[in-house]
Enzyme design. Structure first.
Site, PDB file in Angstrom:
ATOM      1  N   ASP A 110       0.839  -1.198   0.000  1.00 29.18           N
ATOM      2  CA  ASP A 110       0.000   0.000   0.000  1.00 29.18           C
ATOM      3  C   ASP A 110       0.876   1.251   0.000  1.00 29.18           C
ATOM      4  O   ASP A 110       2.004   1.224   0.510  1.00 29.18           O
ATOM      5  CB  ASP A 110      -0.910   0.013   1.229  1.00 29.18           C
ATOM      6  CG  ASP A 110      -2.012  -1.031   1.151  1.00 29.18           C
ATOM      7  OD1 ASP A 110      -2.314  -1.486   0.034  1.00 29.18           O
ATOM      8  OD2 ASP A 110      -2.553  -1.387   2.213  1.00 29.18           O
ATOM      9  N   TYR A 112       5.885  -8.830   8.327  1.00 28.22           N
ATOM     10  CA  TYR A 112       5.480  -7.434   8.522  1.00 28.22           C
ATOM     11  C   TYR A 112       5.629  -7.036   9.984  1.00 28.22           C
ATOM     12  O   TYR A 112       5.426  -7.853  10.890  1.00 28.22           O
ATOM     13  CB  TYR A 112       4.014  -7.228   8.127  1.00 28.22           C
ATOM     14  CG  TYR A 112       3.710  -7.440   6.677  1.00 28.22           C
ATOM     15  CD1 TYR A 112       3.841  -6.392   5.764  1.00 28.22           C
ATOM     16  CD2 TYR A 112       3.275  -8.683   6.208  1.00 28.22           C
ATOM     17  CE1 TYR A 112       3.559  -6.581   4.418  1.00 28.22           C
ATOM     18  CE2 TYR A 112       2.985  -8.869   4.860  1.00 28.22           C
ATOM     19  CZ  TYR A 112       3.130  -7.818   3.977  1.00 28.22           C
ATOM     20  OH  TYR A 112       2.850  -8.014   2.649  1.00 28.22           O
ATOM     21  N   ASP A 157      -7.067   1.924   8.247  1.00 29.34           N
ATOM     22  CA  ASP A 157      -5.781   2.485   8.670  1.00 29.34           C
ATOM     23  C   ASP A 157      -5.970   3.956   9.030  1.00 29.34           C
ATOM     24  O   ASP A 157      -7.022   4.547   8.777  1.00 29.34           O
ATOM     25  CB  ASP A 157      -4.693   2.295   7.602  1.00 29.34           C
ATOM     26  CG  ASP A 157      -5.041   2.937   6.266  1.00 29.34           C
ATOM     27  OD1 ASP A 157      -5.620   4.043   6.259  1.00 29.34           O
ATOM     28  OD2 ASP A 157      -4.733   2.341   5.214  1.00 29.34           O
ATOM     29  N   ARG A 210      -4.050  -4.783   7.922  1.00 32.08           N
ATOM     30  CA  ARG A 210      -4.986  -3.800   8.496  1.00 32.08           C
ATOM     31  C   ARG A 210      -6.314  -4.459   8.862  1.00 32.08           C
ATOM     32  O   ARG A 210      -7.021  -3.994   9.768  1.00 32.08           O
ATOM     33  CB  ARG A 210      -5.193  -2.612   7.560  1.00 32.08           C
ATOM     34  CG  ARG A 210      -5.535  -2.923   6.136  1.00 32.08           C
ATOM     35  CD  ARG A 210      -5.283  -1.717   5.231  1.00 32.08           C
ATOM     36  NE  ARG A 210      -5.219  -2.077   3.842  1.00 32.08           N
ATOM     37  CZ  ARG A 210      -6.121  -1.715   2.929  1.00 32.08           C
ATOM     38  NH1 ARG A 210      -7.156  -0.972   3.281  1.00 32.08           N
ATOM     39  NH2 ARG A 210      -5.986  -2.074   1.669  1.00 32.08           N
TER      40      ARG A 210
END
Length: 340
Positions: free
Chosen positions: A42, A70, A84, A186
């Site tokens: 993203d 991550y 987010d 997310r």
């Protein structure tokens, strides 16, 4: 100009396509036209973005086997439309108000995170690149329209997930997740917030690894690439076979290498098996994890039958081959050298 993989440290506010475009412009002076990326990040996420150059773009499909690592930062008490912190706030409670209503501890967050370990089903976020009837979900979201068909949950596999730190005075925390392709971090934050009953949104995301490529290898950012020469960029390329650790390894003499380079099959007894595939490991890769099956490539070939192929005398990487056990042949899957 050699083929290979550039490990980029993607900055915020760059799309993955932006990164490919700037690399293509720099490498264009060397006649390189094929440039692609291994796994979309993203725009507001940072970290490891493998950029495949030249013939190396052909191994991108094999990256489906890899787990991604991550590190995510998140804040409790906030719910947004994009899941987010950069989206529009739907609901927000102050942390002090939450603490008056319920007592949430770091142990509660760690326990909630642990519940995501293993195979899970995730509903893709409204603002995501998933295609429905030829359009991205974010296109429907931005136009305030709903997709013509129901958006169904998708499988994801979380190999490991752990709390890294928690600031319980501010309701903020960080966690690490190692997961399969297509996992939405997310969404984990939003689902965790729902399970705790207070809402949660992602405030930062860094990808620290893709398979055996990690953040320490990401020597340059997209901004730095703009100022570099093609020659300087070429020196940073990993060899095309670097990520292919899932496969076995075979070698063959020069005359057979010439034959293989033309796309021909090689008799199994004319090559040397230097390393076998690990079938169990393949069933535990990102694509195979939780299925109990050996994953297959786009051509229906089981990955435990695919080998890295090298010329014996020089160690040159020739491509990947598929072991047809019935015919006792190594058949070319992808040839990476020019025909000889």
């Amino acid at each position: 100009m050699k083929d290979g993989i550039l490990v980029l440290n993607k900055p915020q506010e760059w799309t993955s396509s932006d990164c490919v475009a700037v690399c293509r412009r720099v490498l264009g002076v060397k006649g390189i036209k094929k440039v692609g990326h291994g796994g979309t990040l993203d725009p507001m996420a940072t970290g490891v973005l493998p950029i495949f150059v030249g013939q190396a773009t052909r191994i991108m499909e094999y990256m489906d086997l890899d787990f991604k690592t991550y590190v995510c930062r998140a804040k409790l008490g906030i719910t947004t439309d994009t899941l987010d912190i950069w989206g529009s706030v739907i609901q927000e409670k102050s942390w002090q108000e939450i603490c008056r209503q319920q007592q949430i501890t770091g142990e509660d967050i760690a326990s909630a995170l642990e519940s995501f370990r293993g195979e899970i089903m995730q509903l893709p976020p409204r603002f995501s690149a998933v295609r429905i009837n030829g359009k991205r979900l974010y296109e429907y979201a931005y136009s305030n329209r709903e997709p013509e068909v129901e958006v169904k949950p998708r499988r994801a596999y979380i190999k490991s997930i752990r709390l890294l730190d928690a600031d319980m005075d501010a309701g903020e925390f960080a966690f690490e997740a190692v997961c399969s392709k297509g996992t939405y971090i997310r969404t984990i934050c939003a689902d965790l917030g729902e399970s705790l009953g207070c809402g949660c949104t992602m405030t930062g995301l860094q990808r620290r690894g893709v398979g055996n490529i990690d953040i320490a290898m990401a020597k340059v950012t997209a901004d730095q690439v703009k100022e570099m020469s093609a020659d300087a960029l070429e020196k940073l390329l990993l060899p095309p076979d670097y990520p292919l650790v899932h496969f076995g390894r075979v070698s063959m003499p020069e005359d057979r290498a010439v034959f293989f380079s033309r796309g021909n099959s090689i008799r199994w007894n004319q090559l040397t098996v230097e390393e076998e595939c690990d079938s169990r490991a393949l069933m535990e890769t990102g694509k195979g994890a939780g299925t109990g099956k050996i994953p297959e490539n786009a051509r229906g070939r089981a990955y435990d039958c695919i080998y890295r192929v090298y010329q014996r005398e020089t160690g040159e990487f020739l491509g990947t081959g598929y072991h047809d056990r019935k015919e006792k042949l190594l058949k070319a899957d992808k040839v990476f050298i020019e025909q000889r």
